[in-house]
Design a protein around this motif. Structure first.
Motif, PDB file in Angstrom:
ATOM      1  N   GLU A   1      16.029 -15.350  -3.799  1.00 53.63           N
ATOM      2  CA  GLU A   1      15.312 -14.912  -4.989  1.00 53.63           C
ATOM      3  C   GLU A   1      13.951 -15.592  -5.059  1.00 53.63           C
ATOM      4  O   GLU A   1      13.855 -16.811  -4.932  1.00 53.63           O
ATOM      5  CB  GLU A   1      16.106 -15.232  -6.262  1.00 53.63           C
ATOM      6  CG  GLU A   1      17.290 -14.329  -6.497  1.00 53.63           C
ATOM      7  CD  GLU A   1      17.898 -14.544  -7.878  1.00 53.63           C
ATOM      8  OE1 GLU A   1      17.421 -15.456  -8.580  1.00 53.63           O
ATOM      9  OE2 GLU A   1      18.830 -13.817  -8.240  1.00 53.63           O
ATOM     10  N   VAL A   2      12.902 -14.760  -5.245  1.00 47.82           N
ATOM     11  CA  VAL A   2      11.533 -15.260  -5.438  1.00 47.82           C
ATOM     12  C   VAL A   2      11.134 -14.892  -6.866  1.00 47.82           C
ATOM     13  O   VAL A   2      11.145 -13.705  -7.232  1.00 47.82           O
ATOM     14  CB  VAL A   2      10.556 -14.633  -4.427  1.00 47.82           C
ATOM     15  CG1 VAL A   2       9.150 -15.189  -4.647  1.00 47.82           C
ATOM     16  CG2 VAL A   2      11.020 -14.909  -3.006  1.00 47.82           C
ATOM     17  N   THR A   3      10.806 -15.901  -7.664  1.00 49.45           N
ATOM     18  CA  THR A   3      10.496 -15.677  -9.079  1.00 49.45           C
ATOM     19  C   THR A   3       9.025 -16.014  -9.332  1.00 49.45           C
ATOM     20  O   THR A   3       8.556 -17.088  -8.946  1.00 49.45           O
ATOM     21  CB  THR A   3      11.386 -16.548  -9.977  1.00 49.45           C
ATOM     22  OG1 THR A   3      12.761 -16.241  -9.707  1.00 49.45           O
ATOM     23  CG2 THR A   3      11.086 -16.276 -11.446  1.00 49.45           C
ATOM     24  N   VAL A   4       8.305 -15.067  -9.959  1.00 45.89           N
ATOM     25  CA  VAL A   4       6.916 -15.278 -10.382  1.00 45.89           C
ATOM     26  C   VAL A   4       6.900 -15.158 -11.903  1.00 45.89           C
ATOM     27  O   VAL A   4       7.173 -14.088 -12.455  1.00 45.89           O
ATOM     28  CB  VAL A   4       5.974 -14.243  -9.750  1.00 45.89           C
ATOM     29  CG1 VAL A   4       4.543 -14.485 -10.234  1.00 45.89           C
ATOM     30  CG2 VAL A   4       6.026 -14.330  -8.227  1.00 45.89           C
ATOM     31  N   ALA A   5       6.626 -16.277 -12.573  1.00 38.74           N
ATOM     32  CA  ALA A   5       6.671 -16.315 -14.040  1.00 38.74           C
ATOM     33  C   ALA A   5       5.323 -16.778 -14.579  1.00 38.74           C
ATOM     34  O   ALA A   5       4.565 -17.487 -13.909  1.00 38.74           O
ATOM     35  CB  ALA A   5       7.783 -17.257 -14.527  1.00 38.74           C
ATOM     36  N   ASP A   6       4.997 -16.357 -15.813  1.00 38.86           N
ATOM     37  CA  ASP A   6       3.766 -16.778 -16.464  1.00 38.86           C
ATOM     38  C   ASP A   6       4.013 -16.904 -17.958  1.00 38.86           C
ATOM     39  O   ASP A   6       5.036 -16.439 -18.474  1.00 38.86           O
ATOM     40  CB  ASP A   6       2.633 -15.780 -16.184  1.00 38.86           C
ATOM     41  CG  ASP A   6       2.935 -14.399 -16.719  1.00 38.86           C
ATOM     42  OD1 ASP A   6       2.930 -14.221 -17.945  1.00 38.86           O
ATOM     43  OD2 ASP A   6       3.185 -13.490 -15.907  1.00 38.86           O
ATOM     44  N   ASN A   7       3.089 -17.538 -18.654  1.00 34.60           N
ATOM     45  CA  ASN A   7       3.170 -17.656 -20.115  1.00 34.60           C
ATOM     46  C   ASN A   7       2.070 -16.836 -20.768  1.00 34.60           C
ATOM     47  O   ASN A   7       1.453 -17.259 -21.741  1.00 34.60           O
ATOM     48  CB  ASN A   7       3.077 -19.114 -20.554  1.00 34.60           C
ATOM     49  CG  ASN A   7       1.778 -19.782 -20.079  1.00 34.60           C
ATOM     50  OD1 ASN A   7       1.026 -19.172 -19.314  1.00 34.60           O
ATOM     51  ND2 ASN A   7       1.513 -20.985 -20.516  1.00 34.60           N
ATOM     52  N   GLY A   8       1.824 -15.626 -20.178  1.00 36.18           N
ATOM     53  CA  GLY A   8       0.732 -14.772 -20.633  1.00 36.18           C
ATOM     54  C   GLY A   8       1.113 -13.892 -21.806  1.00 36.18           C
ATOM     55  O   GLY A   8       1.933 -14.255 -22.651  1.00 36.18           O
ATOM     56  N   ILE A   9       0.574 -12.659 -21.827  1.00 36.22           N
ATOM     57  CA  ILE A   9       0.683 -11.796 -23.008  1.00 36.22           C
ATOM     58  C   ILE A   9       2.060 -11.182 -23.140  1.00 36.22           C
ATOM     59  O   ILE A   9       2.393 -10.657 -24.203  1.00 36.22           O
ATOM     60  CB  ILE A   9      -0.381 -10.687 -22.956  1.00 36.22           C
ATOM     61  CG1 ILE A   9      -0.114  -9.749 -21.771  1.00 36.22           C
ATOM     62  CG2 ILE A   9      -1.761 -11.287 -22.890  1.00 36.22           C
ATOM     63  CD1 ILE A   9      -1.026  -8.550 -21.761  1.00 36.22           C
ATOM     64  N   GLY A  10       2.891 -11.189 -22.079  1.00 37.21           N
ATOM     65  CA  GLY A  10       4.254 -10.689 -22.190  1.00 37.21           C
ATOM     66  C   GLY A  10       4.328  -9.162 -22.192  1.00 37.21           C
ATOM     67  O   GLY A  10       3.326  -8.454 -22.083  1.00 37.21           O
ATOM     68  N   ILE A  11       5.567  -8.651 -22.330  1.00 34.33           N
ATOM     69  CA  ILE A  11       5.831  -7.207 -22.269  1.00 34.33           C
ATOM     70  C   ILE A  11       6.761  -6.863 -23.426  1.00 34.33           C
ATOM     71  O   ILE A  11       7.768  -7.537 -23.645  1.00 34.33           O
ATOM     72  CB  ILE A  11       6.482  -6.812 -20.938  1.00 34.33           C
ATOM     73  CG1 ILE A  11       5.635  -7.304 -19.744  1.00 34.33           C
ATOM     74  CG2 ILE A  11       6.669  -5.302 -20.846  1.00 34.33           C
ATOM     75  CD1 ILE A  11       6.347  -7.189 -18.420  1.00 34.33           C
ATOM     76  N   GLU A  12       6.444  -5.792 -24.136  1.00 40.60           N
ATOM     77  CA  GLU A  12       7.317  -5.364 -25.216  1.00 40.60           C
ATOM     78  C   GLU A  12       8.603  -4.763 -24.657  1.00 40.60           C
ATOM     79  O   GLU A  12       8.584  -4.122 -23.598  1.00 40.60           O
ATOM     80  CB  GLU A  12       6.602  -4.336 -26.092  1.00 40.60           C
ATOM     81  CG  GLU A  12       5.419  -4.937 -26.859  1.00 40.60           C
ATOM     82  CD  GLU A  12       4.833  -3.953 -27.854  1.00 40.60           C
ATOM     83  OE1 GLU A  12       5.366  -2.833 -27.937  1.00 40.60           O
ATOM     84  OE2 GLU A  12       3.858  -4.312 -28.537  1.00 40.60           O
TER      85      GLU A  12
END
Length: 913
Positions: free
Chosen positions: A681-692
């Motif tokens: 598993e390769v996970t790319v995460a951020d604390n940006g604007i997000g998704i509804e």
């Protein structure tokens, strides 16, 4: 919706793009030609006119210095003055020699040919003048006058030569100004023409799509209201043309029209079947029953004539019992004509395309016409031939109508069977009543003859036995009546089953109508997303064109090498890269949707690919003022995949996180192997604007950016995540998106199958870390020269050859580290043959061969590998791609690089020694 030009939507886009490209190419060629003209004029000024003017000025000064030195020698005949005079003469002679070596036009050459003997003669006269210091005054004066006369003549020619060069310089300046003005006017005209062409192509494209779509929407709306007319208008008799049409909207319109036509025909058929079924059970009289069924058959088929013949096997005749649109016909022999053939073969007989000269006519009351088709349908029930239906029509009868006739014949057969059974029952009942009357009469006679009963016991016994036999016969007849009643009940059951089938067909029609409504909604959604995508595509293509146009305007006016010119070139490079990525995404989506994309599988280290992608994204992360945390395990994780496509997947996910994370945000990339070591598993995460949450189910659909455009102004075309999903699935993996809502960041989890996992430290791949000796083989002189210039700026030593033979000879004489070879070379030897010959030379075993070509399909890559190339690069070549290729070259002993400094000291060049 007739379309004069049968083209698919994709073909129209290609034609519009091709037209616009040709216009831009023609404009670019005009601008390039004008710029070349300007460069030639400027080169002539710098390389020819100015050196000649400078040489004339230097020669004039030297001649004056020689005259002064000669007079000084004459006034003071000392050794120092003689040496100074000789130095001046040597300088003048050297200047004259350099002057002669300069390139000249014919007029300048003619003046120089006049100047040279005068200058040489003046040098001789000046020497003689200095040597007469001990002579008489008269000889000195005479020699001085001669030297002065020759000097003045030489200087006059020098002045004329200088004036000529000044005139040439002024003319060249005027021509240069005209050339630059032509470049500016050509650039402005090309921009206006390109803009007008783009608007024209866009208007034609939208008009060709909107007209049929409006027709489809109207037909869909009418169908929802139960109206068939507009949908039936879409139907065409030429089904083959509609199926083979390239225009998807023409195909869709024909399909909707065909579906509406088929539904209408099916509805008419069901109604006709219902009428026939109702008619077959309405009467138990043969003639009335046959008349009702025949009327329904003729009305549904729109035939002009119909007859029902009853089979009379005893008389071997066909007796007419019903007719439509015809006077009552007579009986026919059982084995004669089309009806007789249907009786003999017990199958439907169809005759189409009857000649117009046949004697048989259909009477319309006011005219007669020959029928085009006649069908004879046998009426069979319980394997008994009961009747024949004859139908004649002025138009051909198709298979659907024949099926309807045969179904009607079966209904008529059941009805006739019931009618015959009813007649037989009535006959039996009449016979029973007659028998009963006879018995009653006999009883009365017996009562009247009571006195004779005892006398006639034997006769009465016989009569009783006869009566008993008759009773047994009546019992038998009664049993037969019961059997016939059972058959009638079975027929009624069949009718009920038919009614059930009709109900099931109605249910199927309702389900089909629901599917049509669903397809209509899908078409409307696809049209909306298509319109959104076209608008977004126009916006995304227009964004880079504006800075490119401004940069070209700046380059046309800024001095070469100035800060403004460098900034303009940087802007053009960035925006061109952005345009290339947009086109590549569109091409990848097209290849995936058409199933043409291929995965070049090999064993690759996923961790190595991850590290490369992180390094490639480092500058973008820093530019966005973000932080990127990478958490990967030690060791090696081997997967079976395409290295380029895996890098594209990770790059899209990281780029997506960069794009939708505000300044100061954090991006995290982690790699974790599952406990059973079957997947990673390769996970790319951020604390940006997000998704509804309502957007997550459709996030990986193509052009989904149309729904997200309001969230972020730099969302792109909405193709990146769709490409990621398609490429991951081609590798047998999955990708999932998670988000807690808007403003809470997002997380993408990529899951891929693993071949093997090993722990420990993996040795890094050796790469080339010093200047390389590179040989470029390309018949395009400009392309090869510019590529060599770029590589030299990276401190590599580069040589360019424009033919296969020259390239082979140069590589054989001095083996390079890398050969960048074009495939499409002129002559009998292409790039593949060059690679094969280089591989045959043992001295070139350590040379890395790279194919640089515009042919970039998987078959082209395989052909390059088979020919001996180590790597394949598709044009246009980028410096980043070259660095990737050079990084893959195994570390080896580099050949010595010799650098030769130029006189100017501002640049260094290299060659193969």
């Amino acid at each position: 919706m007739k379309n004069l030009v049968d083209l698919s939507i994709g073909q129209r886009l290609w034609i519009a793009s091709g037209g616009l490209f040709l216009i831009l190419a023609a404009a670019g060629a005009s601008i390039y030609d004008a710029q070349r003209r300007s460069d030639r004029v400027q080169a002539r000024m710098v390389d020819e006119v100015r050196p000649l003017s400078d040489a004339a000025r230097v020669l004039e000064n030297n001649l004056l210095y020689v005259d002064i030195a000669a007079r000084t020698w004459l006034m003071s005949p000392e050794d120092g003055q003689i040496d100074a005079f000789e130095d001046r003469v040597d300088m003048a002679t050297a200047t004259l020699a350099k002057f002669e070596a300069l390139p000249m036009d014919e007029q300048s050459k003619a003046q120089f040919d006049e100047l040279r003997p005068l200058a040489e003669r003046f040098l001789r006269e000046a020497a003689e003048l200095g040597s007469t210091a001990d002579g008489s005054d008269a000889s000195i004066e005479r020699q001085e006058s001669s030297a002065t006369s020759i000097r003045e003549r030489a200087l006059a020619v020098v002045h004329d030569f200088a004036d000529l060069q000044r005139g040439r310089f002024d003319a060249a300046q005027l021509e240069l100004a005209q050339a630059r003005d032509l470049v500016a006017r050509t650039f402005v005209g090309a921009g206006l023409l390109a803009m007008l062409s783009f608007l024209g192509f866009a208007w034609l494209m939208l008009r060709s799509i909107r007209t049929p779509v409006v027709g489809l929407l109207k037909a869909a709306g009418d169908l929802r209201q139960g109206k068939w007319k507009s949908a039936l208008a879409l139907h065409t008799d030429d089904d083959d043309r509609a199926r083979t049409a390239r225009d998807e909207l023409v195909q869709l319109s024909a399909a909707v029209g065909a579906a509406a036509w088929a539904l209408e025909r099916r509805e008419q058929r069901l109604q006709a079947d219902g009428r026939i079924a109702a008619a077959s059970g309405r009467s138990l009289k043969k003639d009335k029953l046959a008349e009702l069924v025949l009327r329904g058959v003729v009305e549904h088929s729109k035939a002009q004539l119909g007859i029902v013949y009853m089979v009379d096997e005893a008389a071997e005749e066909l007796q007419p019992i019903a007719s439509q649109a015809s006077s009552t016909p007579g009986s026919l022999p059982l084995q004669v004509g089309i009806p007789g053939q249907a009786v003999r073969e017990r199958r439907t007989v169809l005759v189409n395309d009857i000649p117009t000269d046949t004697h048989f006519r259909i009477d319309f009351g006011f005219n007669e016409a020959a029928p085009r088709a006649i069908a004879a349908i046998p009426v069979i029930s319980h394997d008994r031939l009961m009747a024949v239906i004859i139908v004649a029509s002025l138009r051909p009868l198709d298979d659907e109508l024949i099926g309807f006739f045969e179904a009607s014949a079966r209904q008529l057969g059941n009805g006739l069977q019931n009618a015959l059974a009813f007649e037989r029952i009535q006959s039996l009942l009449d016979e029973v009543r007659e028998r009963k009357d006879e018995i009653q009469a006999q009883n009365e006679e017996l009562l009247a003859q009571t006195e004779e009963i005892q006398a006639q016991n034997e006769e009465l016994q016989a009569q009783n036995e006869e009566i008993q036999a008759q009773n047994e016969e009546i019992q038998t007849q009664t049993e037969e009546l019961q059997a016939q009643q059972a058959e009638i009940r079975e027929s009624n059951d069949n009718l009920r089953e038919h009614a059930d089938r009709l109900s099931a067909q109605n249910t199927s029609l309702e389900e089909y109508s629901a599917k049509l409504r669903e397809q209509r909604e899908m078409l409307a959604e696809a049209d909306r997303r298509k319109n959104d995508f076209l608008g977004l595509l126009a916006h995304e293509l227009r964004n880079p064109l504006a800075p490119i146009t401004s940069s070209l305007f700046i380059l046309g006016r800024a001095a070469p090498g100035s800060e403004s010119a460098v900034q303009a070139l940087d802007v053009i490079a960035r925006q061109t890269t952005h345009l290339t990525r947009l086109v590549e995404d569109l091409l990848d989506i097209t290849r995936i949707s058409e199933g043409k994309i291929r995965i070049q599988r090999e064993d690759i280290d996923l961790l190595d690919v991850v590290q490369s992608c992180v390094e490639d994204s480092r500058l973008a992360v820093q530019a966005a003022e973000l932080s990127l945390d990478v958490d990967v395990p030690d060791g090696q994780i081997l997967i079976d995949g395409d290295r380029v496509r895996i890098a594209q997947i990770l790059g899209n996910l990281i780029g997506n996180a960069i794009k939708f994370t505000d300044d100061g945000g954090r991006i995290t990339l982690s790699v974790r192997a599952e406990p059973d070591a079957s997947h990673v598993e390769v996970t790319v995460a951020d604390n940006g604007i997000g998704i509804e949450p309502n957007l997550l189910p459709n996030l990986f659909h193509p052009f989904m950016q149309g729904s997200l455009s309001g969230l972020r102004p730099n969302g792109g075309l909405g193709l990146g995540l769709s490409l990621v999903k398609s490429l991951v699935e081609l590798h047998g993996g999955t990708v999932t998106a998670f988000s807690d809502g808007q403003g809470r960041g997002s997380r993408f989890v990529l899951r891929l199958p693993v071949k093997s996992i090993s722990t420990g430290t993996v040795a890094p791949v050796a790469s080339s870390d010093g200047p390389l000796r590179i040989l470029v083989i390309d018949d395009n002189v400009d392309a090869g020269t510019m590529l060599a210039h770029v590589l030299r700026l990276q401190d590599h030593v580069v040589e360019v050859c424009t033919s296969a033979s020259d390239g082979l000879g140069r590589a054989t004489a001095e083996p390079p580290d890398v050969v960048l070879c074009d495939i499409g070379l002129p002559g009998s030897m292409d790039g593949h043959e060059v690679a094969r010959r280089l591989r045959e030379n043992s001295r070139l075993d350590r040379t890395y061969l790279v194919a640089v070509t515009g042919y970039a399909s998987p078959d082209d890559r395989k052909a390059a590998t088979d020919a001996g190339f180590d790597e394949h690069i598709a044009k246009p070549v980028t410096l980043e791609r070259l660095h990737e290729v050079f990084a893959e070259i195994p570390r080896r002993e580099r050949q010595k690089v010799v650098r030769i400094a130029r006189d100017s000291g501002s640049a260094a060049d290299g060659s193969f020694d």
